[in-house]
Design a protein around this motif. Sequence first.
Motif, PDB file in Angstrom:
ATOM      1  N   ASP A 744       0.838  -1.209   0.000  1.00  0.00           N
ATOM      2  CA  ASP A 744       0.000   0.000   0.000  1.00  0.00           C
ATOM      3  C   ASP A 744       0.867   1.251   0.000  1.00  0.00           C
ATOM      4  O   ASP A 744       0.592   2.245   0.702  1.00  0.00           O
ATOM      5  N   GLY A 745       1.951   1.213  -0.787  1.00  0.00           N
ATOM      6  CA  GLY A 745       2.819   2.366  -0.947  1.00  0.00           C
ATOM      7  C   GLY A 745       3.864   2.561   0.133  1.00  0.00           C
ATOM      8  O   GLY A 745       4.685   3.474   0.042  1.00  0.00           O
ATOM      9  N   LYS A 746       3.870   1.714   1.153  1.00  0.00           N
ATOM     10  CA  LYS A 746       4.803   1.866   2.274  1.00  0.00           C
ATOM     11  C   LYS A 746       5.853   0.762   2.233  1.00  0.00           C
ATOM     12  O   LYS A 746       5.536  -0.408   2.036  1.00  0.00           O
ATOM     13  N   ARG A 747       7.118   1.134   2.439  1.00  0.00           N
ATOM     14  CA  ARG A 747       8.198   0.145   2.454  1.00  0.00           C
ATOM     15  C   ARG A 747       8.039  -0.778   3.653  1.00  0.00           C
ATOM     16  O   ARG A 747       7.977  -0.320   4.790  1.00  0.00           O
ATOM     17  N   VAL A 748       7.983  -2.096   3.386  1.00  0.00           N
ATOM     18  CA  VAL A 748       7.753  -3.057   4.475  1.00  0.00           C
ATOM     19  C   VAL A 748       8.790  -4.172   4.516  1.00  0.00           C
ATOM     20  O   VAL A 748       8.692  -5.074   5.348  1.00  0.00           O
ATOM     21  N   GLY A 749       9.802  -4.128   3.637  1.00  0.00           N
ATOM     22  CA  GLY A 749      10.800  -5.196   3.654  1.00  0.00           C
ATOM     23  C   GLY A 749      11.527  -5.303   2.334  1.00  0.00           C
ATOM     24  O   GLY A 749      11.481  -4.382   1.504  1.00  0.00           O
ATOM     25  N   TRP A 750      12.187  -6.426   2.132  1.00  0.00           N
ATOM     26  CA  TRP A 750      12.941  -6.662   0.905  1.00  0.00           C
ATOM     27  C   TRP A 750      12.939  -8.154   0.603  1.00  0.00           C
ATOM     28  O   TRP A 750      12.656  -8.981   1.465  1.00  0.00           O
ATOM     29  N   LEU A 751      13.245  -8.471  -0.644  1.00  0.00           N
ATOM     30  CA  LEU A 751      13.275  -9.876  -1.045  1.00  0.00           C
ATOM     31  C   LEU A 751      14.527 -10.555  -0.498  1.00  0.00           C
ATOM     32  O   LEU A 751      15.635 -10.041  -0.633  1.00  0.00           O
ATOM     33  N   SER A 752      14.325 -11.709   0.097  1.00  0.00           N
ATOM     34  CA  SER A 752      15.451 -12.501   0.583  1.00  0.00           C
ATOM     35  C   SER A 752      16.015 -13.390  -0.521  1.00  0.00           C
ATOM     36  O   SER A 752      17.188 -13.766  -0.484  1.00  0.00           O
ATOM     37  N   SER A 753      15.189 -13.740  -1.491  1.00  0.00           N
ATOM     38  CA  SER A 753      15.664 -14.511  -2.638  1.00  0.00           C
ATOM     39  C   SER A 753      14.782 -14.197  -3.832  1.00  0.00           C
ATOM     40  O   SER A 753      13.637 -13.759  -3.689  1.00  0.00           O
ATOM     41  N   GLY A 754      15.331 -14.408  -5.009  1.00  0.00           N
ATOM     42  CA  GLY A 754      14.579 -14.128  -6.219  1.00  0.00           C
ATOM     43  C   GLY A 754      15.032 -15.016  -7.357  1.00  0.00           C
ATOM     44  O   GLY A 754      16.166 -15.513  -7.368  1.00  0.00           O
ATOM     45  N   GLY A 755      14.157 -15.233  -8.319  1.00  0.00           N
ATOM     46  CA  GLY A 755      14.492 -16.068  -9.462  1.00  0.00           C
ATOM     47  C   GLY A 755      13.314 -16.178 -10.402  1.00  0.00           C
ATOM     48  O   GLY A 755      12.444 -15.302 -10.440  1.00  0.00           O
ATOM     49  N   PHE A 756      13.282 -17.284 -11.121  1.00  0.00           N
ATOM     50  CA  PHE A 756      12.243 -17.465 -12.140  1.00  0.00           C
ATOM     51  C   PHE A 756      11.635 -18.848 -12.035  1.00  0.00           C
ATOM     52  O   PHE A 756      12.341 -19.834 -11.797  1.00  0.00           O
ATOM     53  N   GLY A 757      10.307 -18.907 -12.204  1.00  0.00           N
ATOM     54  CA  GLY A 757       9.597 -20.182 -12.214  1.00  0.00           C
ATOM     55  C   GLY A 757       9.142 -20.519 -13.618  1.00  0.00           C
ATOM     56  O   GLY A 757       8.257 -19.860 -14.166  1.00  0.00           O
TER      57      GLY A 757
END
Length: 813
Positions: A744-757
């Motif tokens: 909702d427009g507010k920073r609440v965290g960050w991705l711990s991991s990322g990739g593609f499925g």
Amino acid sequence: MSSFPTSAKAVIIGGGIVGCSTAYHLAKLGWTDVVLLERKKLTSGTTFHAAGLVGQLRSNANITQLLGYSVDLYKKLEEETGQATGWKMNGGLRLACNEERWTEVKRQATTAHSFGLEMELLTPSEAKELWPLMNIDDVIGAAYMPTDGQANPSDITLSLAKGARMAGATILEDTKVTKVVMDDGVIKGVMTEKGFIECEKVILCGGQWTREFAATVGVNVPLVPMEHQYMVTERIDGITSDLPTLRDPDRLTYYKEEVGGLVMGGYEANPIPWATKGIPKGFHYSLLDSNYDHFEPLMELALGRVPALETAGIRTLTNGPESFTPDGNFIIGEAPELKNFFVGAGFNAFGIAAGGGAGMALAEWVKNGEPPFDLWSADIRRFGRPHFDTDWVRTRTVEAYGKHYTMAWPFEENSSGRPCRKSPLYDTLKDKGACFGEKLGWERPNWFATEGMEAKDIYSFGRQNWFDTVGEEHKAGREAAVLFDQTSFAKFTLKGPDAEAALSWIAANDVKKPVGSLIYTQMLNDRGGIECDLTAVRVARDEYYIVTGTGYATHDFDWISRNIPKGMNAQLVDVTSAYSVLSLMGPKARDILATVTNSDVSNEAFKFGTAKTIGIAGCPVNALRVTYVGELGWELHLPVEYATTVYDALTEAGAEFGLRDAGYRAIESMRLEKGYRAWGSDIGSDHTPAEAGLAWAVKLKKNIDFKGRKAAEAQRDNGVKKILACFTTDPDVVLSGRETIYRDGKRVGWLSSGGFGYTVNKSIGYGYVRSNEVINADFIRAGSYELEVATKRVPCTVQLGPLYDPKMERVKR
């Protein structure tokens, strides 16, 4: 001091910035009977010749937090102690001179936003306004961090030392420690040239001397000294005292203001190791001979950026050795080889930036028995067997030094010191097109080149050359079957009359299961944080076979062995090198396995979460029905001498079923779709099972006490303030971790991991949604989410369950 101390609560060895910071923080924590011993004078090792830049941003949130703590401390230290520090928060600039570097800088800016730091992107002309002397002809853009700064290394160390004394610590110069005195493997004190000091804990902050000294008590600290040069100019017109520090990675150089002139240094691609036969005796307040020929290429690069250097007077070319490590991060924590022996060393030329925070973390670790937050990326237990060989450490460290300012590519692998540890199948898989990665010295197939491809990674910030090929491996895993060589898994046996009782205390899940049971479990600290994430197989009434990740061999062995309750008869043995592991996964896995064994592998006879010994090609195979990719499958653990025979049998039988070799890239994409957590990124000692969606694996419904139970019960009763969630977005968006999460427009965290499925055809990321209040699943689902990727916000969808489920297997590792 009028008299020499005969006892102390803890003794710190080394009077550089990290040792003095540790003494300062321990004294502030109330440990006033701590003694710091310096063999010569404070700062006389490597601290006195450090360049003194203080940057904060790293790729890890907690290391960034630690460096931010340094900044906060340095702001107030001079006022507290009355001792000058030379601290200036004049900001820091980082330049980008090509499109790929600009992408990297934008991703770094997003990482900064994720971690709560201010980082502004500037045009070349805006950057020049902050740094008027630079030539911007090749600059595409820049990033500016206003809270970065610089300090005088000696002054700030002396200020920390004064603060330590003011708080009650004792600091003795010209007091060399000759040995750590032990009795039956227990620290009793230290012997110095002036006498014996009784103590229970020793904290070694000896800089480049740390590896050699630690080895005298059997502790391995993988660092080596490297030559590092920087130039100091006379005054230059236009240089002001508030000039920001400047990093120009494409030209391998850095700059800071000093007395109206400039300090300019850099990280050349061909660094020079120092003291390969040992550090000379009497080396203190000492520098190496200036090497103008070696520095010349950096100077030429610098002249293109700062033309004024061509006519500037040169005061000095300082060449001082610094301790560097094989992965470019520092080394901190309690040594796994020796209880109550702590290390803080190997700061890779950012010891001034890290010194305040590292001393704080080390002091809390010493006092409380655990770090203040997850410091896994700097933890001494991240190392393993290859790091005992100084030649190997030096070879890898030379590469790490040379990469200090090169592009930090996603999925980048090291090339030096390879191959080191090889599966018996290494040559077979190499001949079949395997492109190997390396972890803890192990060669592991990341992907397999198809016809016409070279088995070589080509790095970029977009989709890399292996992307489509990994997609084919992924597809085979979902529709037919794949075979992974996971021999590098760390493998232990816990054996003895009290094995069950000991593991019941250490494991959060219930291990009081029949022989043949397989138990996925976390191991928790007293705060409920996840210290280990592994599988235990009950192979006998008095024995468990434990399997954990390759990179966690030292850490997990240390955690388990340290937490076996005193008096219990249970022995932990590392058997990693005795067994190969072939993981057969996919909907056709049972068909293939049934072809090569006479054992009944039907679902009725061989249920999920069980293990049994089966025969394949004359080999007794410990088959574990478990998966990390979300498909029917088995991990086949077998003595190494059978590996090629069993592999050949499986590949021959699997041909008609579409069996394919696959690598760790496919494992990663499949586990992301299935929602399995990865320790070290998605879960760790700062995250609890309740927060990570793993509360089902905690035995709170059973009347069995275990380490961390009280904290787990408190979260069950009171709720949590962060929850791990899955985020998906357009397949064209490349997620690699650390992207910022907005709700909702507010920073609440960050991705711990990322990739593609590949099955769901979406980019996938996992990260914690954080709040100051207790939250639940409904709160997560009610939000509208965006991800910031390289400073651009993109819409995304949130989900708490798996993205893919073949409805076959439920409880996974």
